[in-house]
Design an enzyme around this catalytic site. Structure first.
Site, PDB file in Angstrom:
ATOM      1  N   GLU A 221       0.825  -1.205   0.000  1.00 36.46           N
ATOM      2  CA  GLU A 221       0.000   0.000   0.000  1.00 36.46           C
ATOM      3  C   GLU A 221       0.863   1.259   0.000  1.00 36.46           C
ATOM      4  O   GLU A 221       1.814   1.363   0.757  1.00 36.46           O
ATOM      5  CB  GLU A 221      -0.931   0.004   1.213  1.00 36.46           C
TER       6      GLU A 221
ATOM      7  N   ARG B   2     -18.162  -0.189   4.713  1.00 35.01           N
ATOM      8  CA  ARG B   2     -19.253  -0.769   3.906  1.00 35.01           C
ATOM      9  C   ARG B   2     -19.987  -1.844   4.686  1.00 35.01           C
ATOM     10  O   ARG B   2     -21.156  -2.104   4.472  1.00 35.01           O
ATOM     11  CB  ARG B   2     -18.645  -1.350   2.613  1.00 35.01           C
TER      12      ARG B   2
ATOM     13  N   CYS C 182      -8.358  -1.793   7.989  1.00 30.88           N
ATOM     14  CA  CYS C 182      -6.946  -1.822   7.576  1.00 30.88           C
ATOM     15  C   CYS C 182      -6.415  -0.417   7.341  1.00 30.88           C
ATOM     16  O   CYS C 182      -5.318  -0.072   7.799  1.00 30.88           O
ATOM     17  CB  CYS C 182      -6.765  -2.662   6.311  1.00 30.88           C
TER      18      CYS C 182
ATOM     19  N   HIS D   9      -1.543  -5.555   1.796  1.00 29.99           N
ATOM     20  CA  HIS D   9      -2.775  -6.346   1.681  1.00 29.99           C
ATOM     21  C   HIS D   9      -2.450  -7.666   0.989  1.00 29.99           C
ATOM     22  O   HIS D   9      -1.645  -7.708   0.047  1.00 29.99           O
ATOM     23  CB  HIS D   9      -3.834  -5.586   0.875  1.00 29.99           C
TER      24      HIS D   9
HETATM   25  N1  PCA Z   1      -8.938  -6.710   5.964  1.00 27.02           N
HETATM   26  C1  PCA Z   1      -9.852  -5.619   6.233  1.00 27.02           C
HETATM   27  C2  PCA Z   1      -9.852  -5.462   7.722  1.00 27.02           C
HETATM   28  C3  PCA Z   1      -9.182  -6.663   8.272  1.00 27.02           C
HETATM   29  C4  PCA Z   1      -8.571  -7.329   7.110  1.00 27.02           C
HETATM   30  O1  PCA Z   1      -7.846  -8.320   7.147  1.00 27.02           O
HETATM   31  C5  PCA Z   1      -9.514  -4.338   5.470  1.00 27.02           C
HETATM   32  O2  PCA Z   1      -8.922  -4.440   4.372  1.00 27.02           O
HETATM   33  O3  PCA Z   1      -9.816  -3.255   5.941  1.00 27.02           O
END
Ligand code: PCA
Length: 204
Positions: free
Chosen positions: A81, A91, A144, A166
């Site tokens: 990111e 959401r 996140c 991610h």
């Molecule tokens: N993904 C979510 C929250 C926890 C996770 O593993 C996100 O992308 O916000």
């Protein structure tokens, strides 16, 4: 011994597992340099507690680098990111049933923080191992992104570099590849002080 704090999230939205934590926990105790060890910990998937939990872990371990990871359902590549934004817009409800819409992560904080990790070098290193990786221009507006923003906010002006990765669902990337990809990304982040210049952008 110096530590790199690596976090993953607990499952959310009816998924029984979260591959971010499944992968991170397998890297707990892994040495990435002579005196640098990964400490992996799990974060709750809740706006009220995730950021606090991360800040406590940073206080406890005083890590030289922090990399938080989470699941991005639908993405097929490990994504580094680029930016955390100062907005919560959920959401779906989090694991405590909270669903903030258009609230600030930190009231009065800057609009955004960039990752302080060498994201291009990390993508390059992971790809060179034959594992799919890319730069992502948004970490979303759920838990996140909130944790990513809090982390950049508390570490701003310190020597500890930090950022967010991610990861794909287990249907789109097998766990051994994910673990290896994350390990390589952490090592590249640690060993690269000046990021490489590589295209990582998108047209819209
Ligand atoms: N993904 C979510 C929250 C926890 C996770 O593993 C996100 O992308 O916000």
């Amino acid at each position: 011994m110096r530590t790199v704090l690596l976090t993953g999230f607990e499952p959310f939205d009816q998924d029984p597992v979260n591959p971010s934590w499944e992968a991170a926990r397998l890297l707990d105790g892994c040495m990435i340099d002579e005196d640098v060890m990964i400490v992996a910990r799990e974060l709750p998937c809740a706006f009220a507690t995730a950021g606090e939990c991360l800040v406590r872990l940073i206080d406890e371990w005083r890590p030289v680098m922090v990399i938080a990871t989470g699941l991005a359902p639908g993405r097929s590549e490990i994504s580094m990111e680029r930016v955390a934004i100062n907005i919560n817009d959920a959401r779906i409800p989090d694991n405590l049933g909270e669903q903030p819409v258009d609230t600030a992560v930190v009231v009065g904080g800057p609009a955004a923080y960039f990752s302080t990790l060498p994201i291009k070098a990390m993508v390059k290193a992971v790809r060179e191992a034959g594992i799919a990786a890319s730069v992502s221009q948004t970490a979303g507006t759920f838990v996140c992104n909130q944790v990513f923003y809090r982390m950049q906010h508390v570490l701003a002006g310190t020597s500890a570099r930090s950022g967010f990765i991610h990861v794909p669902s287990e249907a789109l990337m097998a766990l051994p590849s994910l673990v290896e990809g994350l390990r390589i990304a952490v090592c590249a982040a640690w060993s690269t002080s000046v990021d490489v210049l590589e295209v990582g952008g998108q047209v819209s």
